[in-house]
Design a protein around this motif. Structure first.
Motif, PDB file in Angstrom:
ATOM      1  N   ASP A 135       0.826  -1.200   0.000  1.00 62.45           N
ATOM      2  CA  ASP A 135       0.000   0.000   0.000  1.00 62.45           C
ATOM      3  C   ASP A 135       0.866   1.258   0.000  1.00 62.45           C
ATOM      4  N   GLY A 136       2.174   1.069   0.116  1.00 58.68           N
ATOM      5  CA  GLY A 136       3.079   2.194  -0.082  1.00 58.68           C
ATOM      6  C   GLY A 136       3.122   3.180   1.073  1.00 58.68           C
ATOM      7  N   THR A 156      16.305  15.185  -0.313  1.00 58.00           N
ATOM      8  CA  THR A 156      16.036  14.654   1.022  1.00 58.00           C
ATOM      9  C   THR A 156      15.434  13.258   0.915  1.00 58.00           C
ATOM     10  N   ALA A 157      15.349  12.597   2.047  1.00 55.91           N
ATOM     11  CA  ALA A 157      14.619  11.332   2.099  1.00 55.91           C
ATOM     12  C   ALA A 157      13.551  11.472   3.163  1.00 55.91           C
ATOM     13  N   VAL A 158      12.362  10.944   2.899  1.00 51.94           N
ATOM     14  CA  VAL A 158      11.293  11.040   3.885  1.00 51.94           C
ATOM     15  C   VAL A 158      10.728   9.657   4.178  1.00 51.94           C
ATOM     16  N   GLU A 159      10.016   9.577   5.295  1.00 53.32           N
ATOM     17  CA  GLU A 159       9.597   8.282   5.808  1.00 53.32           C
ATOM     18  C   GLU A 159       8.494   7.590   5.034  1.00 53.32           C
ATOM     19  N   ASP A 160       7.539   8.350   4.592  1.00 52.50           N
ATOM     20  CA  ASP A 160       6.379   7.681   4.007  1.00 52.50           C
ATOM     21  C   ASP A 160       5.715   8.532   2.933  1.00 52.50           C
ATOM     22  N   ARG A 161       4.656   7.980   2.401  1.00 53.39           N
ATOM     23  CA  ARG A 161       3.999   8.622   1.271  1.00 53.39           C
ATOM     24  C   ARG A 161       3.431   9.995   1.635  1.00 53.39           C
ATOM     25  N   ASP A 162       2.854  10.100   2.822  1.00 53.66           N
ATOM     26  CA  ASP A 162       2.268  11.380   3.204  1.00 53.66           C
ATOM     27  C   ASP A 162       3.324  12.468   3.275  1.00 53.66           C
ATOM     28  N   ALA A 163       4.482  12.092   3.816  1.00 50.21           N
ATOM     29  CA  ALA A 163       5.560  13.077   3.921  1.00 50.21           C
ATOM     30  C   ALA A 163       6.033  13.468   2.522  1.00 50.21           C
ATOM     31  N   PRO A 173       6.245  21.593  -7.915  1.00 50.15           N
ATOM     32  CA  PRO A 173       7.097  21.476  -9.105  1.00 50.15           C
ATOM     33  C   PRO A 173       6.333  21.639 -10.416  1.00 50.15           C
ATOM     34  N   ALA A 174       7.077  22.037 -11.449  1.00 48.70           N
ATOM     35  CA  ALA A 174       6.484  22.159 -12.777  1.00 48.70           C
ATOM     36  C   ALA A 174       6.507  20.815 -13.493  1.00 48.70           C
ATOM     37  N   GLU A 175       7.426  19.965 -13.083  1.00 50.36           N
ATOM     38  CA  GLU A 175       7.574  18.668 -13.740  1.00 50.36           C
ATOM     39  C   GLU A 175       8.065  17.666 -12.704  1.00 50.36           C
ATOM     40  N   VAL A 176       7.525  16.461 -12.779  1.00 51.78           N
ATOM     41  CA  VAL A 176       7.946  15.423 -11.836  1.00 51.78           C
ATOM     42  C   VAL A 176       8.408  14.212 -12.621  1.00 51.78           C
ATOM     43  N   ILE A 177       9.572  13.662 -12.234  1.00 51.70           N
ATOM     44  CA  ILE A 177       9.994  12.402 -12.828  1.00 51.70           C
ATOM     45  C   ILE A 177       9.960  11.313 -11.752  1.00 51.70           C
ATOM     46  N   PRO A 178       9.002  10.412 -11.868  1.00 51.28           N
ATOM     47  CA  PRO A 178       8.889   9.345 -10.892  1.00 51.28           C
ATOM     48  C   PRO A 178       9.832   8.202 -11.221  1.00 51.28           C
ATOM     49  N   GLY A 179      10.431   7.621 -10.192  1.00 49.76           N
ATOM     50  CA  GLY A 179      11.280   6.452 -10.373  1.00 49.76           C
ATOM     51  C   GLY A 179      10.441   5.261 -10.802  1.00 49.76           C
ATOM     52  N   PRO A 180      11.108   4.180 -11.252  1.00 54.71           N
ATOM     53  CA  PRO A 180      10.381   3.055 -11.838  1.00 54.71           C
ATOM     54  C   PRO A 180       9.281   2.481 -10.945  1.00 54.71           C
ATOM     55  N   SER A 181       9.527   2.308  -9.662  1.00 55.38           N
ATOM     56  CA  SER A 181       8.460   1.649  -8.908  1.00 55.38           C
ATOM     57  C   SER A 181       7.393   2.630  -8.464  1.00 55.38           C
ATOM     58  N   VAL A 182       7.714   3.933  -8.492  1.00 57.31           N
ATOM     59  CA  VAL A 182       6.656   4.908  -8.235  1.00 57.31           C
ATOM     60  C   VAL A 182       5.640   4.851  -9.369  1.00 57.31           C
ATOM     61  N   ARG A 183       6.164   4.535 -10.562  1.00 56.82           N
ATOM     62  CA  ARG A 183       5.262   4.493 -11.722  1.00 56.82           C
ATOM     63  C   ARG A 183       4.222   3.389 -11.618  1.00 56.82           C
ATOM     64  N   THR A 184       4.570   2.367 -10.852  1.00 57.71           N
ATOM     65  CA  THR A 184       3.613   1.269 -10.732  1.00 57.71           C
ATOM     66  C   THR A 184       2.773   1.424  -9.473  1.00 57.71           C
ATOM     67  N   GLU A 186       0.105   3.167  -7.971  1.00 60.70           N
ATOM     68  CA  GLU A 186      -1.013   4.031  -8.374  1.00 60.70           C
ATOM     69  C   GLU A 186      -1.355   5.108  -7.337  1.00 60.70           C
ATOM     70  N   PRO A 187      -1.462   4.741  -6.040  1.00 57.55           N
ATOM     71  CA  PRO A 187      -1.804   5.791  -5.065  1.00 57.55           C
ATOM     72  C   PRO A 187      -0.784   6.928  -5.047  1.00 57.55           C
ATOM     73  N   MET A 188       0.499   6.581  -5.188  1.00 55.73           N
ATOM     74  CA  MET A 188       1.499   7.646  -5.159  1.00 55.73           C
ATOM     75  C   MET A 188       1.393   8.516  -6.406  1.00 55.73           C
ATOM     76  N   LEU A 189       1.166   7.854  -7.540  1.00 59.55           N
ATOM     77  CA  LEU A 189       1.021   8.640  -8.774  1.00 59.55           C
ATOM     78  C   LEU A 189      -0.173   9.571  -8.678  1.00 59.55           C
ATOM     79  N   SER A 190      -1.283   9.057  -8.149  1.00 62.35           N
ATOM     80  CA  SER A 190      -2.430   9.969  -8.063  1.00 62.35           C
ATOM     81  C   SER A 190      -2.167  11.036  -7.019  1.00 62.35           C
ATOM     82  N   ALA A 191      -1.386  10.666  -5.994  1.00 58.81           N
ATOM     83  CA  ALA A 191      -1.035  11.697  -5.009  1.00 58.81           C
ATOM     84  C   ALA A 191      -0.242  12.812  -5.681  1.00 58.81           C
ATOM     85  N   ILE A 192       0.687  12.425  -6.542  1.00 57.25           N
ATOM     86  CA  ILE A 192       1.486  13.443  -7.243  1.00 57.25           C
ATOM     87  C   ILE A 192       0.567  14.319  -8.084  1.00 57.25           C
TER      88      ILE A 192
END
Ligand code: ADP
Length: 933
Positions: A135-136, A156-163, A173-184, A186-192
């Motif tokens: 669940d990320g 920086t590094a943060v603890e969890d998705r909310d952070a 940001p004007a543009e976001v590049i998600p790493g490979p597993s962020v792309r899979t 879904e909740p994080m992508l929709s959060a972005i």
């Protein structure tokens, strides 16, 4: 050739993952096929048809020199545009290749005041770690943010998705590049997507690989960098490396500006989750506008870097007192020096955006005007020191900030530029005319010679007129004919024999001579030599300045800081704000506090707040619209402002440093967004209960409202206990559940306050003043009266309410050990946290381990009482039900039509109440009013 062009376009398009391709064809950049249609639509460009191989393709083009504004418009709309340039091949033909990709996060031509961040997000799961956190929410994230236009780069590094979401929201940001597993994920992508309006780009996953990313960071910032800046978290390095790799891959020369990597930890700043940033309306109001936000209210900066920094201060308040006090000291000096402050602001007004200029210098895109602006801005630190010389600010932290710069190098650089550049240079850096005389000997010689020839040419017309007795002679130059002698037609047959005719016009003829041709060649040669030499000298000069890019950025940051401090001081002085006392203690006490934004448009009634280690949880009650949310937000904003280093709207304030501010506001606000409100409410509550610590400040504006009364009240109750007993955060909780006010009797650090209202001649006046103790009534009946409910119903309601209260008071006395009358003193005096229990069968509370716990017997007793009353009340049963509904109806939040329908229905039910014998519900099932104090 034509079919070849479209074919070439399509195959180049295959090579890139950019959304659009602009391909150079001679003097134009052309878009073909779908790209042409899209660009035509987006930019209102004319689309024509190009035939190729018997088919026809849409085509849209812009002249070479005008590509920039079109790129800017496309990038601002979120498109990534590849640019293919044309070059000559050995065989005398043309070929084309993609030279750069311009994206929203790497575009250098922006003129907006706002920062333009490119963000990379990587999740722990990308590499080594546990694949099971599906669940990320427990996964750590690495984040990097780079603004290529200013060279700011931080990771920086943060603890969890909310952070991670909170950080994304902060940087916008004007543009976001998600790493490979962020792309899979879904909740994080929709959060972005939810937190930012950013374009999502998906570069090669390899960029995020640890080894490669670390290498990229070292190459960019120097071999030992990640460790020396304290960037040891692998996730942060991976994000930073991906940003470097991505910007390099765009080929737009944007990496040069990024000279310094700053690591930060979430511990440096006050945690402000995305919801809180929105709820507190830091940079945007809930409606989405900028006007009316805290930032817009405080923004009196006079420079764009100042604006950017103020936004940063407000969205990232500090936790270390040292920096907070440094800011406050400087602000204090400024606040009491009105005249000097004005002078400083005047001088600052002439400063350019040195961060951006430095960045353009570093990546080689700065032109002569940019360097002139660098020159002028580098004069500002000295001019500021001059302006404050002999004023109260001499020797203040402001002066220290300026003296902290390497002023020697600043002056040297400024002088170098001042003695080099001409005052009014041309737009092009290849044309000559950029430099002053005396800068370079060789250049001076060329210029001297050039001027000689020009003089000769300038005098030629006069000489020819005299020598050959010609009237109507002019000497001029144009692109096709070069230099020529133009003679009026009437005298054209009198020209000397060595004149050669070039062209005949209607009224004149053009001639040339051998000598003129020779001089012309010389002029062209000199102009070319001058252009080349000046361009070379300019590039050298620019590089020398670029070597000092860090210094430029330092000066830029320092000026921005002075600008922000002056702006905050200005606001404080004009609005009567005071310096808060910031401590490491536990206190949040505010005397005569105001809401920083609301006070701008309203005659604001100041109010007090006192919280400390013994009084940590305030239940705020009061009628609707009385000012509960305003009071709570004001408290949060005052704490936030203090930790941002600003003065605060209060007569006096003491703020113990908080590590985070968490808010959750009325479920109804999200209704407009069509979200499942109760779910959202619970998610937000869950986040707060997980994230807040005893050093946090929590603002709860109604909890549990989105569900049935019993559910809601139970959740609110349990959350209060948890925050009080387990979390220990300073909490302000506004609730319309009067039942909760009895909590103060059970939990030692819970206190009641209410917003006072006064009823006179049947009218309720909101006093906007905070008083101790719970509110004595909900004013629901008054609202019913206002809404036109018939008088008999209103007075009956009053009667019933009175009886309910009496009954409740007896009950509470039974369970509260006679403490009820002293509501605000009850339960104080420390002791172990006590669990109180909400008794669903009776709709009231009892203490789980208190001596006055109600027994099953007393419950039974109560049921008997109810039974007895039921007979008495049978005709009033419906009235009671109607009353309950009436009380539960929020007039401010119910559409008028619905309200009318309800009232009508109530009337109908009460009018034929003689039939109401079947009703059996015990009154105790619905919670009633709180005991009157
Ligand atoms: P509640 O949360 O109790 O429903 P709000 O905080 O939304 O009430 O306030 C209702 C209205 O009263 C708002 O328009 C607000 O601007 C105004 N208000 C609140 N507090 C004050 C105050 N102290 N002085 C003047 N106006 C206030």
């Amino acid at each position: 050739m034509t079919d070849g062009i479209v074919g070439e376009f399509l195959s180049l398009k295959e090579e890139t993952d950019a959304d659009l391709l602009a391909m150079q064809c001679g003097d134009f950049y052309e878009f073909f096929a779908e790209d042409a249609e899209l660009v035509g639509r987006e930019l209102d460009l004319k689309v024509s048809q190009k035939s190729s191989h018997g088919s026809s393709y849409p085509m849209a083009g812009v002249p070479l020199s005008e590509l920039s504004p079109y790129l800017k418009a496309l990038v601002e709309k979120g498109y990534r545009v590849a640019v293919a340039d044309q070059y000559d091949t050995d065989g005398g033909g043309h070929a084309r290749e993609i030279t750069k990709v311009v994206t929203p996060g790497t575009f250098l031509g922006t003129h907006d005041a706002d920062a333009q961040y490119l963000a990379a997000v990587v999740a722990d799961r990308d590499g080594t770690a546990s694949g099971d956190h599906d669940d990320g929410t427990d996964t750590a994230y690495g984040l990097a943010f780079a603004d290529v236009t200013t060279g700011r780069f931080t990771a920086t590094a943060v603890e969890d998705r909310d952070a991670a979401r909170a950080e994304l929201h902060r940087f916008a940001p004007a543009e976001v590049i998600p790493g490979p597993s962020v792309r899979t994920d879904e909740p994080m992508l929709s959060a972005i997507r939810e937190e930012t309006d950013a374009t999502l780009s998906l570069p090669d996953a390899e960029l995020f690989a640890t080894g490669r990313a670390r290498h990229a960071v070292r190459e960019q910032f120097g071999a030992s960098t990640p460790e020396t800046v304290g960037l040891d978290a692998e996730l942060a390095i991976r994000a930073a490396g991906a940003v470097v790799g991505y910007t390099e891959a765009t080929g737009a020369g944007v990496t040069a500006a990024m000279t310094r990597l700053q690591a930060y930890e979430s511990g440096d700043h006050v945690a402000l989750d995305a919801t809180t940033q929105r709820n507190l309306e830091l940079t945007e109001t809930m409606q989405g506008g900028r006007e009316g936000s805290l930032f817009a209210t405080l923004d009196h900066t006079v420079t764009t870097p100042g604006r950017r920094l103020l936004r940063e201060w407000l969205t990232r308040p500090r936790r270390d007192r040292a920096e907070i006090d440094r800011r406050l000291d400087a602000l204090e000096a400024f606040a009491s020096a009105a005249l000097a402050r004005d002078r400083v602001r005047d001088v600052l007004g002439e400063a350019g955006d040195l961060e951006r200029l430095g960045s353009r210098t570093a990546n080689g895109s700065a032109d002569a005007r940019d360097l002139l602006s660098v020159r002028d801005t580098l004069a500002v630190p000295d001019r500021l020191l001059e302006a404050i010389d002999g004023t109260e600010l001499e020797g203040s932290p402001i002066a220290e900030t300026l003296h902290g710069l390497d002023l020697e190098t600043v002056r040297g650089t400024r002088e170098e530029l001042a003695s080099a550049l001409a005052e009014d240079p041309p737009d092009s850096v290849r044309q000559g005319g950029l430099f002053q005389r005396g800068y370079d000997e060789e250049l001076d010689e060329i210029i001297d010679r050039h001027e000689e020839v020009r003089e000769w040419l300038d005098g030629l017309a006069d000489r020819e007129r005299e020598r050959h007795g010609l009237s109507h002679v002019t000497v001029d130059r144009n692109k096709t004919d070069g230099y020529y002698i133009q003679v009026g037609k009437s005298v054209a047959d009198q020209v000397p024999a060595h004149y050669r005719e070039v062209k005949t016009l209607k009224n004149s003829k053009r001639f040339t001579t051998d000598e003129l041709e020779e001089r012309e060649r010389e002029v062209l040669r000199l102009e070319e030599a001058r252009g080349e030499l000046e361009h070379e000298l300019f590039c050298e000069l620019r590089e020398r300045v670029a070597d000092r890019a860090e210094l430029l950025q330092d000066v830029g940051r320092a000026l921005a800081r002075v600008d922000v401090l002056a702006a905050l001081a200005e606001h404080a002085a004009v609005n009567g704000w005071t310096r808060p006392t910031v401590t490491d203690g536990d206190e949040l006490s505010i005397e005569a506090g105001r809401h920083p934004v609301v006070e701008q448009s309203t005659e604001f009634v100041p109010n007090d707040l006192a919280m400390d280690d013994r009084r940590r949880f305030l239940l705020v009650t009061g009628p609707n619209m009385s000012g509960k949310s305003t009071f709570m937000r004001q408290a949060a904003l005052i704490a936030l402002l203090a930790q941002a280093g600003s003065f605060v709207p209060a007569r006096e304030a003491t703020v113990g440093v908080v590590d985070g501010i968490y808010t959750r506001v009325g479920a109804l606000d999200e209704l407009a967004e069509g979200r499942s409100t109760f779910m959202v409410e619970m998610q937000e509550l869950s986040n707060i209960l997980h994230s807040a610590t005893e050093d946090s400040l929590v603002i709860l504006d109604e909890v549990g409202r989105g569900t049935a009364t019993y559910d809601g009240i139970s959740i609110a109750w349990a959350a209060t206990e948890y925050l009080h007993n387990e979390v220990g955060a300073k909490t302000l909780f506004a609730t319309h559940y009067h039942e909760l006010t009895t909590l103060a009797e059970h939990l030692p650090r819970v206190e009641n306050v209410h917003v006072a209202a006064e009823e006179r001649d049947g009218d309720v006046t909101f006093l906007r003043t905070i008083r101790e103790g719970p509110t004595d009534r909900s004013y629901g009946i008054h609202v019913a009266d206002l809404a036109g409910v018939p008088e008999p119903v209103v007075s009956r309601a009053d009667e019933v309410l009175g009886r309910l209260r009496e009954e409740k008071a007896i009950e509470a006395r039974g369970s509260g050990g006679g403490d009820v009358e002293a509501g605000d003193g009850a339960g104080e005096g420390g002791g172990e946290p006590v669990q109180a229990v909400f008794d669903l069968s009776s709709g009231s509370f009892r203490s789980a381990n208190g001596d006055a716990q109600r027994t099953d017997d007393s419950d039974a007793q109560r049921t008997d009482d109810s039974d007895a009353q039921r007979t008495d009340d049978s005709d009033a049963q419906r009235t009671d039900e109607v009353l309950e509904e009436l009380k539960a109806t929020d007039v401010n939040e119910t559409p008028p039509v619905e309200l009318m329908a309800k009232v009508q229905q109530w009337q109908e039910r009460i009018v034929d109440r003689e039939d109401g014998s079947g009703a059996t519900a015990a009154r105790g099932e619905e919670p009633g009013e709180a005991p009157e104090r």
